[in-house]
Design a protein around this motif. Structure first.
Motif, PDB file in Angstrom:
ATOM      1  N   GLU A   1       0.749  -1.098  -0.412  1.00  0.00           N
ATOM      2  CA  GLU A   1      -0.013  -0.063  -0.013  1.00  0.00           C
ATOM      3  C   GLU A   1       0.944   1.484  -0.040  1.00  0.00           C
TER       4      GLU A   1
ATOM      5  N   ILE B   1       1.548   4.841   0.831  1.00  0.00           N
ATOM      6  CA  ILE B   1       0.724   6.768   1.371  1.00  0.00           C
ATOM      7  C   ILE B   1       1.556   7.520   0.498  1.00  0.00           C
ATOM      8  N   GLU B   2       0.522   8.756  -0.452  1.00  0.00           N
ATOM      9  CA  GLU B   2       1.574   9.754   0.049  1.00  0.00           C
ATOM     10  C   GLU B   2       1.027  10.511   0.605  1.00  0.00           C
ATOM     11  N   MET B   3       1.895  12.317   0.580  1.00  0.00           N
ATOM     12  CA  MET B   3       1.169  12.876   1.634  1.00  0.00           C
ATOM     13  C   MET B   3       1.831  14.319   0.401  1.00  0.00           C
TER      14      MET B   3
ATOM     15  N   GLY C   1      -9.113   4.018  -1.289  1.00  0.00           N
ATOM     16  CA  GLY C   1      -8.245   4.387  -2.419  1.00  0.00           C
ATOM     17  C   GLY C   1      -8.120   4.272  -3.570  1.00  0.00           C
TER      18      GLY C   1
ATOM     19  N   HIS D   1      -2.748   6.219  -1.264  1.00  0.00           N
ATOM     20  CA  HIS D   1      -4.292   6.938  -0.565  1.00  0.00           C
ATOM     21  C   HIS D   1      -2.749   8.289  -0.441  1.00  0.00           C
ATOM     22  N   SER D   2      -3.849   9.075  -0.842  1.00  0.00           N
ATOM     23  CA  SER D   2      -3.291  10.272  -1.230  1.00  0.00           C
ATOM     24  C   SER D   2      -3.643  11.076   0.049  1.00  0.00           C
ATOM     25  N   VAL D   3      -3.073  11.852   0.610  1.00  0.00           N
ATOM     26  CA  VAL D   3      -3.227  12.961   1.497  1.00  0.00           C
ATOM     27  C   VAL D   3      -2.506  14.305   1.535  1.00  0.00           C
TER      28      VAL D   3
ATOM     29  N   GLN E   1       6.364  10.349   0.851  1.00  0.00           N
ATOM     30  CA  GLN E   1       5.642   8.650   0.488  1.00  0.00           C
ATOM     31  C   GLN E   1       6.546   7.768   1.601  1.00  0.00           C
TER      32      GLN E   1
ATOM     33  N   ARG F   1      10.561   4.529   3.120  1.00  0.00           N
ATOM     34  CA  ARG F   1       9.553   5.986   3.472  1.00  0.00           C
ATOM     35  C   ARG F   1      10.498   7.585   3.295  1.00  0.00           C
TER      36      ARG F   1
END
Ligand code: NAP
Length: 266
Positions: free
Chosen positions: A150, A152-154, A197, A206-208, A217, A231
C-alpha cells in the motif's frame, strides 16, 4: 566550454523560484529568460524575490523561443500548461526538463513520439529528490519479495493532482516486477466511497493533503508477521534542486525521452 542556456517557466511558483536561483548560481548554467504569465516585458530583477537576478520575462512562449537562444526549458507549472510548454519547446529544438506533474499516459506517449521525431533529449521527472528516487528503487526491490503493497503519499494542500506523480511512478515500477494481485479480502466493500484509495494493478494508493506538509511518501509491504516501510520526506523545495541540476546536465547528452530520474541514476 559554453554555458547551458536555460529558460524557466513558472518562476514565481515555489519550485520555479528555487530553480531560477539554482540556474543563477550554477557556474555552467546561464538564465536566458523566464516565462511568466503576469509580468510580460519586465526584467526578472524587478519582480519581488528576484533582486539582482537579471533575465527577460515573456508571457508568450513562442515569442520567447523566437527571441531568445536557449538550450533547455525547465517547466514547473501546471499539467495543461506544462504539456503545451513541453511540446512547444521540442518544436523549437529546445530540450525540456519537466518537473510539472499530472501528465497522463497519453501525454507521455505523445511527447515520446515528438521527442523521437525531433531527435533531441527530454526529461520528465515526477520527483527530482534523489532520496525519493532511491525510495522508488528500494520499493521495486522489496516488491519482488513482498507482493502486498500500500502506498501512502502526503503533500501540501495546494497540490492540484492526485495521486502524486511519484506515487503513480512507484506503483508502475512495482507493477513491472510484481504479478498482478488484487489485495485485501475478495469480498471487501467500501461503505464510504474511496475508503480503499486508488487501485493500480491491485495495489492501493492513498493521497493525504494537509497544510504544513511538503512531499512525503511511505510504501508499506506486509507479510506474515512483518511489515517493511520504505519512507522518504522532502522538507523543503531545495531538496529537489540537485536532481534538477542533474537533469539539465543529462538532457544535453540525450536524444530520447527519459521519464523518471531513476533511469539516469545508477
Ligand atoms: P506553484 O507554487 O503553484 O507554482 C506554479 C507556477 O505555475 C506559478 O508560477 C504559476 O503562476 C504558474 N502557472 C500556473 N498556471 C499558469 C499558466 N496558465 N501559464 C503560465 N504559468 C502558469 O506550484 P509548485 O509547488 O511550484 O509546483 C509546480 C509544479 O511542480 C507542480 O506540477 C508540482 O506538482 C510539481 N512539483 C514537482 C516536483 C518534482 O520534484 N518534480 C516537486 C514539487 C512540485 P501564477 O502565480 O501566475 O499562477
Amino acid at each position: 566550454m559554453s554555458k547551458v542556456k536555460v529558460i524557466v517557466a513558472g518562476p514565481r511558483g515555489r519550485m520555479g523560484n528555487e530553480a531560477v536561483k539554482l540556474v543563477h548560481r550554477t557556474e555552467g548554467f546561464e538564465l536566458a529568460a523566464v516565462i511568466d504569465r503576469k509580468h510580460n516585458g519586465e526584467s526578472l530583477s524587478a519582480i519581488e524575490g528576484f533582486q539582482g537576478i537579471e533575465a527577460p520575462v515573456f508571457s508568450d512562449i513562442n515569442e520567447c523561443f523566437s527571441s531568445i537562444k536557449a538550450d533547455v526549458l525547465i517547466d514547473l507549472t501546471t499539467p495543461e500548461v506544462g504539456m503545451f510548454h513541453t511540446e512547444t519547446a521540442l518544436n523549437h529544438g529546445i530540450r525540456p526538463v519537466v518537473g510539472t506533474t499530472g501528465f497522463t499516459k497519453e501525454d507521455l506517449a505523445k511527447l515520446d513520439s515528438l521527442t523521437k521525431e525531433k531527435g533531441i533529449g527530454c526529461i520528465i521527472a515526477p520527483n527530482f529528490a534523489i532520496g525519493a528516487i532511491l525510495m522508488m528503487k528500494f520499493s521495486q526491490m522489496a516488491a519482488k519479495y513482498f507482493p502486498d503493497v500500500e502506498i501512502i503519499e502526503m503533500h501540501h494542500d495546494q497540490k492540484l493532482d492526485a495521486p502524486s506523480g511519484t506515487a503513480s511512478k512507484t506503483a508502475d515500477m512495482i507493477a513491472a516486477v510484481r504479478e498482478t494481485k488484487q489485495q485485501g479480502h475478495p469480498n471487501e466493500k467500501e461503505t464510504i466511497q474511496g475508503a480503499r484509495g486508488a487501485n493500480v494493478d491491485g495495489m492501493h494508493i492513498h493521497s493525504v493533503r494537509l497544510p504544513g506538509l511538503v512531499a512525503h511518501q511511505q510504501v508499506l509491504f506486509g507479510s506474515d508477521g512483518e511489515l517493511l516501510t520504505v519512507r522518504h520526506d522532502s522538507f523543503n523545495r531545495a531538496s529537489f534542486m540537485s536532481g534538477v541540476k542533474l537533469a539539465v546536465d543529462t538532457v544535453m547528452k540525450l536524444d530520447v525521452l527519459v521519464y523518471g530520474l531513476e533511469n539516469i541514476i545508477e
